[in-house]
Design an enzyme around this catalytic site. Structure first.
Site, PDB file in Angstrom:
ATOM      1  N   ASN A 304      33.080 -30.344   2.834  1.00  0.00           N
ATOM      2  CA  ASN A 304      33.891 -29.706   1.798  1.00  0.00           C
ATOM      3  C   ASN A 304      33.337 -30.044   0.426  1.00  0.00           C
ATOM      4  O   ASN A 304      33.219 -31.218   0.059  1.00  0.00           O
ATOM      5  CB  ASN A 304      35.340 -30.178   1.861  1.00  0.00           C
ATOM      6  CG  ASN A 304      36.168 -29.629   0.712  1.00  0.00           C
ATOM      7  OD1 ASN A 304      36.447 -28.441   0.639  1.00  0.00           O
ATOM      8  ND2 ASN A 304      36.533 -30.509  -0.238  1.00  0.00           N
ATOM      9  N   GLU A 305      32.941 -29.018  -0.302  1.00  0.00           N
ATOM     10  CA  GLU A 305      32.496 -29.120  -1.684  1.00  0.00           C
ATOM     11  C   GLU A 305      31.413 -30.180  -1.908  1.00  0.00           C
ATOM     12  O   GLU A 305      31.518 -31.014  -2.811  1.00  0.00           O
ATOM     13  CB  GLU A 305      33.681 -29.376  -2.619  1.00  0.00           C
ATOM     14  CG  GLU A 305      34.695 -28.241  -2.630  1.00  0.00           C
ATOM     15  CD  GLU A 305      35.815 -28.463  -3.643  1.00  0.00           C
ATOM     16  OE1 GLU A 305      35.908 -29.576  -4.199  1.00  0.00           O
ATOM     17  OE2 GLU A 305      36.582 -27.519  -3.896  1.00  0.00           O
TER      18      GLU A 305
END
Length: 505
Positions: A304-305
């Site tokens: 994630n990110e």
């Protein structure tokens, strides 16, 4: 026979759930059968947080000599739960360090006497580094939260006989529910069983008052009832894999899952090294091994990110994605990006583009009129460059329940609702082309560390932490049922949701 078990780990919001002693263990969820028995270790454990400087080493030395209660004060700690909200000691609320759990267990006599019996200690999850002792013996260690680990402890609990014993083969059998479906990706569609599928759902966290991240059946059932009420058909296990019981419920109710590993916080160049890479690959092995038999899981997410604009991140994520595809060639693989389309070095390796964007929240705040144009530009640029289907994997705004203002201002329910409306207009321009999903951030408010940016946690939920709806929940419900009915009845007027239609079927 009594068994003393000690578990230690260090993290913010640790979790121990589903800890069980089982015959004929195995990393599959330990279901009971005629050849398998389970003994749940849920309940009250002795607990202590180590606020001292010597931390782990000093305690290890004294553990072999006496129980936890004899070395100082302890607390009663329910398992499963996060310890942060249980006690009244303010130091526990955001404590990061070693904590200790101890439990004495009485085993059935046949487990300790019958040498044909295999006794396995299985821990469903302990975040984030766990060390386990059984009867004073260092038994196993595990790095990384949210996933199960286990050890055969037969030698530690069974009475060994000197007489000759004839041990024949032992049959072990159990049943598992089975679901069969196909998943495929084209340059503009996500296909389940050969038909286009549109994700209309949520991002979730395992979080609630008091219990924290601890698994809770009543809460799980409540959440699935709310998903049905919303008309949602999917969610992403945002930032980490969820409890196995959650995936079993998804299989049962037909909720589609994007299963994400705990690859969050990869924001600096020094994180993309060989040590991290090998650990990341090992975690993906654990995730795939645990969850691969769930038909509800249709895609793996490896991060994630991450700082995917870095060259080192591009190589790192390429390796993790390739490793995941080798582990499971039947499912597409993605990661969730917040990078610019021109700079993302890892996007070429995914099957589906997942994008997080918070227009009119983290930037251009207050300017809701910009969202449609910004969203159209985002989608068009990413699709033109990569020719892959796109999911809006996060979007949203914080709203404190009961805060109202007209014209809408940030942190009010009106602003959250207005922001979602503008996103929906932008999504509708592209969802019949190459945008294949939208997942609101977030299903419910959740607790975070203290910060001037947070008012008792993250308030981007469309439900409160107590699962009560904000105004945006009703907006999303109307939209999701409309999309569900359009999908089910593509050549007729959308039918009323009062007729009992369900996106689960």
């Amino acid at each position: 026979m009594a068994l003393r078990t000690l578990v230690a780990w260090a993290a913010l919001g640790p979790l121990l759930w589903g800890c069980a002693l089982a015959l004929q263990g195995g990393m599959l969820y330990p279901q009971e059968s005629p050849s398998r028995e389970r003994k749940e270790l849920d309940g009250l454990w002795s607990f202590r947080a180590d606020f001292s400087d010597n931390r782990r080493r000093g305690f290890e030395e004294q553990w072999y000599r006496r129980p936890l209660r004899e070395s100082g004060p302890t607390l009663d700690m329910p398992v499963p739960s996060s310890f942060n909200d249980i006690g009244q000691d303010w130091r526990l609320w955001d404590f990061v360090g070693w904590v200790w759990y101890e439990r004495e267990v009485i085993l059935p006599e046949r487990w300790t006497q019958d040498l044909r019996t295999r006794v396995v200690l299985r821990i469903g999850s302990a975040h984030s580094y766990a060390i386990v002792w059984v009867n004073g013996v260092h038994t196993l260690e595990h790095e990384g939260g949210y996933l199960p680990f286990e050890a055969d402890i037969s030698n530690l609990v069974q009475v060994r006989l000197t007489a000759q014993t004839s041990l024949g083969p032992v049959s072990d059998f159990y049943t598992l529910p089975v679901g069969i479906r196909t998943v495929a990706v084209t340059e503009s569609q996500f296909l389940i069983n050969g038909k286009p599928f549109y994700f209309h759902g949520v991002n979730k966290h395992e979080d609630a008052d008091i219990r924290g991240k601890g698994f809770d059946w009543p809460l799980l059932v409540k959440d699935f009832n709310l998903l049905r009420w919303l008309g949602a058909n999917a969610f992403r296990t945002s930032h980490y894999p969820y409890a196995e019981e959650v995936l079993q419920m998804c299989d049962r109710h037909g909720i589609v899952v994007i299963d994400e590993c705990p690859g969050v916080g990869l924001a600096l160049p020094q994180f993309f090294n060989n040590v991290s890479l090998h650990h990341h690959m090992r975690v993906m092995e654990e995730v795939v091994r645990r969850d691969k038999n769930h038909p509800a899981v249709v895609m793996w997410s490896v991060a994630n990110e991450p700082a995917s604009h870095l060259e080192s991140a591009g190589h790192y994520l390429k390796m993790v994605i390739a490793h995941t595809k080798a582990l499971d060639p039947s499912r597409p693989v993605t990661f969730v990006s917040k990078s610019n389309y021109t700079a993302d070095k890892a996007a070429p390796y995914v099957d589906v583009i997942c994008l997080n964007s918070y227009y009119s929240w983290y930037y251009d705040f207050g300017h809701l009129e910009l969202i449609q144009r910004q969203l159209a530009t985002q989608f068009e640029n990413w699709y033109k460059k990569y020719q892959k289907p796109i999911i809006q994997s996060e979007y949203g705004a914080e709203a404190i329940a009961g805060f109202h203002q007209d014209p809408p201002l940030m942190f009010t329910e009106e602003y959250q609702k207005s922001l979602l409306e503008q996103y929906h207009l932008g999504l509708d321009q592209k969802r019949r082309k190459y945008v294949v999903g939208e997942l609101i951030w977030n299903f419910a408010d959740f607790m975070t560390e203290q910060s001037p940016l947070r008012v008792l946690g993250n308030k981007k939920g469309i439900f409160t932490r107590q699962r009560q709806p904000k105004g945006a929940a009703f907006l999303l419900r109307e939209r999701y049922w409309k999309i569900a009915n359009e999908t089910r009845y593509p050549h007729s007027v959308a039918k009323s949701q009062c007729l009992g239609n369900s996106p689960f079927t």
